[in-house]
Design an enzyme around this catalytic site. Structure first.
Site, PDB file in Angstrom:
ATOM      1  N   CYS A 144       0.805  -1.232   0.000  1.00  0.00           N
ATOM      2  CA  CYS A 144       0.000   0.000   0.000  1.00  0.00           C
ATOM      3  C   CYS A 144       0.837   1.282   0.000  1.00  0.00           C
ATOM      4  CB  CYS A 144      -0.999   0.012   1.145  1.00  0.00           C
ATOM      5  SG  CYS A 144      -0.255   0.040   2.772  1.00  0.00           S
ATOM      6  N   LYS A 182      -5.610  -8.912  11.279  1.00  0.00           N
ATOM      7  CA  LYS A 182      -5.577  -7.469  11.050  1.00  0.00           C
ATOM      8  C   LYS A 182      -6.967  -7.032  10.614  1.00  0.00           C
ATOM      9  CE  LYS A 182      -3.415  -3.863   8.314  1.00  0.00           C
ATOM     10  NZ  LYS A 182      -2.316  -3.505   7.424  1.00  0.00           N
ATOM     11  N   ARG A 205     -10.542  -1.224   2.304  1.00  0.00           N
ATOM     12  CA  ARG A 205      -9.777  -2.476   2.436  1.00  0.00           C
ATOM     13  C   ARG A 205     -10.631  -3.634   2.963  1.00  0.00           C
ATOM     14  NH1 ARG A 205      -5.156   0.128   1.394  1.00  0.00           N
ATOM     15  NH2 ARG A 205      -4.067   1.485   2.879  1.00  0.00           N
ATOM     16  N   GLU A 248      -7.502 -17.358  10.942  1.00  0.00           N
ATOM     17  CA  GLU A 248      -6.389 -16.653  10.278  1.00  0.00           C
ATOM     18  C   GLU A 248      -5.054 -16.992  10.952  1.00  0.00           C
ATOM     19  OE1 GLU A 248      -5.935 -14.872   7.699  1.00  0.00           O
ATOM     20  OE2 GLU A 248      -7.783 -13.902   7.084  1.00  0.00           O
ATOM     21  N   LYS A 292      -4.181  -6.713  15.443  1.00  0.00           N
ATOM     22  CA  LYS A 292      -4.080  -5.288  15.148  1.00  0.00           C
ATOM     23  C   LYS A 292      -5.406  -4.734  14.712  1.00  0.00           C
ATOM     24  CE  LYS A 292      -1.952  -2.347  11.721  1.00  0.00           C
ATOM     25  NZ  LYS A 292      -1.244  -2.298  10.489  1.00  0.00           N
ATOM     26  N   SER A 302      -1.716   3.776  15.086  1.00  0.00           N
ATOM     27  CA  SER A 302      -1.614   5.234  14.993  1.00  0.00           C
ATOM     28  C   SER A 302      -2.800   5.977  15.617  1.00  0.00           C
ATOM     29  CB  SER A 302      -1.455   5.637  13.528  1.00  0.00           C
ATOM     30  OG  SER A 302      -2.548   5.171  12.753  1.00  0.00           O
ATOM     31  N   TYR A 308       3.979   3.407  19.144  1.00  0.00           N
ATOM     32  CA  TYR A 308       4.651   4.692  18.936  1.00  0.00           C
ATOM     33  C   TYR A 308       5.036   5.324  20.276  1.00  0.00           C
ATOM     34  CZ  TYR A 308       2.606   3.834  14.394  1.00  0.00           C
ATOM     35  OH  TYR A 308       2.266   3.238  13.209  1.00  0.00           O
TER      36      TYR A 308
HETATM   37  C1  PBG Z   1       0.122  -1.368   5.814  1.00  0.00           C
HETATM   38  C2  PBG Z   1      -0.049  -1.084   7.238  1.00  0.00           C
HETATM   39  C3  PBG Z   1      -0.997  -0.270   7.871  1.00  0.00           C
HETATM   40  C4  PBG Z   1      -0.614  -0.208   9.216  1.00  0.00           C
HETATM   41  C5  PBG Z   1       0.498  -1.028   9.372  1.00  0.00           C
HETATM   42  N1  PBG Z   1       0.828  -1.579   8.137  1.00  0.00           N
HETATM   43  C6  PBG Z   1      -2.125   0.531   7.323  1.00  0.00           C
HETATM   44  C7  PBG Z   1      -3.301  -0.070   6.729  1.00  0.00           C
HETATM   45  O1  PBG Z   1      -3.460  -1.280   6.628  1.00  0.00           O
HETATM   46  O2  PBG Z   1      -4.144   0.706   6.283  1.00  0.00           O
HETATM   47  C8  PBG Z   1      -1.281   0.609  10.278  1.00  0.00           C
HETATM   48  C9  PBG Z   1      -0.417   1.010  11.408  1.00  0.00           C
HETATM   49  C10 PBG Z   1      -0.965   2.115  12.244  1.00  0.00           C
HETATM   50  O3  PBG Z   1      -2.081   2.604  12.057  1.00  0.00           O
HETATM   51  O4  PBG Z   1      -0.222   2.537  13.139  1.00  0.00           O
HETATM   52  N2  PBG Z   1      -0.615  -2.335   5.270  1.00  0.00           N
END
Ligand code: PBG
Length: 323
Positions: A122, A195, A217, A233, A248, A274, A313
């Site tokens: 991505c 995820k 997504r 998974e 995650k 994040s 973070y």
């Molecule tokens: C990439 C990826 C993402 C994150 C980690 N690897 C973004 C997404 O899938 O949209 C998110 C990490 C975060 O939000 O701190 N595929």
């Protein structure tokens, strides 16, 4: 036996007592610090929605890695902001890519840090999806080869662990096979196994410049309502060769972390993403929350749920506070 013989407050009378009986002890040894590598030199640009987090050129990344190591944090995970993008994310496999160069420089600096790489498309595709597009859809099998070659390029540059985050079916197996074929049998895979399709990735998409240009997504990341599917998974990823698995985001999915911990015997990680970071930072800046206190509480909660490894973070702040 109950009150007055039982008085749980007896063990809460002093910090020494509370520390003695504490069930979950947070330590820097389980933390991983995420970093964003961009082109150029001497670049250090703060991500507006993630105060304290920067897009940095390779030289600056190495400097921050020294700090991370000194703080006792065992590893970093690298994300790349490439110089150019195309429909297939080709540059993600280049030995001259930003992530590959960052790994090499971290190695040259003789740091003992574990270097983990995010394996995904991505950040590298012009359409921002995690796979290649065929007939208007993210094509699973056509994506596997690019991911495997990308993982191989990270291993060649000196990565210790690769972490596929794309959520294509079969990618762990494809990566394992590619690594083994090229004599990288010792490189471990940390799979983003469960995820979820989450609104909490919002600030990351600014940090990594990876927002999808059309659609979303949902056809590859998991639906937030599901936990049994997460176990499936995880089972598939372990079967395909994952050494460690990850859930995650973390906070809205603590029950998923707990279930994975209870049902599997591999190390379990959680990604405190994040949006979870941005919420705390924003509230703390307004004086609405005591940052240190809530961050320690959040990470303790994630560990108590069952995650031995936490990608966050907040890692540098936490490691500093605990020193
Ligand atoms: C990439 C990826 C993402 C994150 C980690 N690897 C973004 C997404 O899938 O949209 C998110 C990490 C975060 O939000 O701190 N595929």
């Amino acid at each position: 036996m109950s009150f007055p013989a039982q008085r749980p407050r007896r063990l809460r009378r002093s910090e020494a007592l509370r520390g003695l009986v504490r069930e979950t002890r947070l330590s820097a040894a389980g933390l991983i610090y995420p970093m964003f590598v961009c082109p150029g030199t001497k670049v250090r640009k703060e991500v507006s929605s993630m105060p304290g987090v920067f897009q940095q050129s390779v030289d600056q990344i190495v400097e921050e890695c020294r700090e991370v190591e000194e703080l006792g944090i065992p590893g970093v995970i690298l994300f790349g902001l490439p110089e150019s993008k195309d429909p297939r994310g080709t540059i993600s496999t280049s030995a001259q890519g930003v992530v590959q160069r960052a790994i090499e420089e971290i190695r040259k600096a003789n740091l003992k840090l574990l270097v983990i790489t995010d394996v995904c498309l991505c950040e590298y595709t012009d359409h921002g999806h995690c796979g290649v597009i065929e007939n208007g859809e993210v094509a699973n099998d056509a994506t596997l080869q690019v991911l495997a070659v990308q993982a191989l390029s990270h291993a060649r540059a000196g990565a210790d662990i690769v972490a596929p985050s794309d959520m294509m079916d079969g990618r762990v197996g494809a990566i394992r096979e590619m690594l083994d074929e090229h004599k990288f049998g010792e490189i471990a895979i940390l799979a983003y196994a469960a995820k979820y399709c989450s609104g909490f990735y919002g600030p990351f998409r600014e940090a990594a410049d990876s927002a999808p240009q059309f659609g979303d997504r949902r056809s590859y990341q998991m639906d937030p309502g599901n936990v049994r599917e997460a176990l499936k998974e995880v089972a598939l990823d372990i079967e395909e060769g994952a050494d460690m698995v990850m859930v995650k985001p973390a906070l809205p999915y603590l029950d998923v972390i707990r279930r994975v911990r209870e049902e599997f015997d591999v190390p379990v990680g959680a990604y405190n993403v994040s949006g979870e970071y941005a919420m705390v930072k924003a509230a703390a800046q307004k004086g609405w929350l005591d940052e240190k206190r809530v961050v320690m509480e959040i990470l303790t909660g994630i560990q108590r749920a069952g995650a031995g490894i936490i990608l966050t973070y907040h890692a540098k702040d936490v490691a500093g506070w605990m020193k």
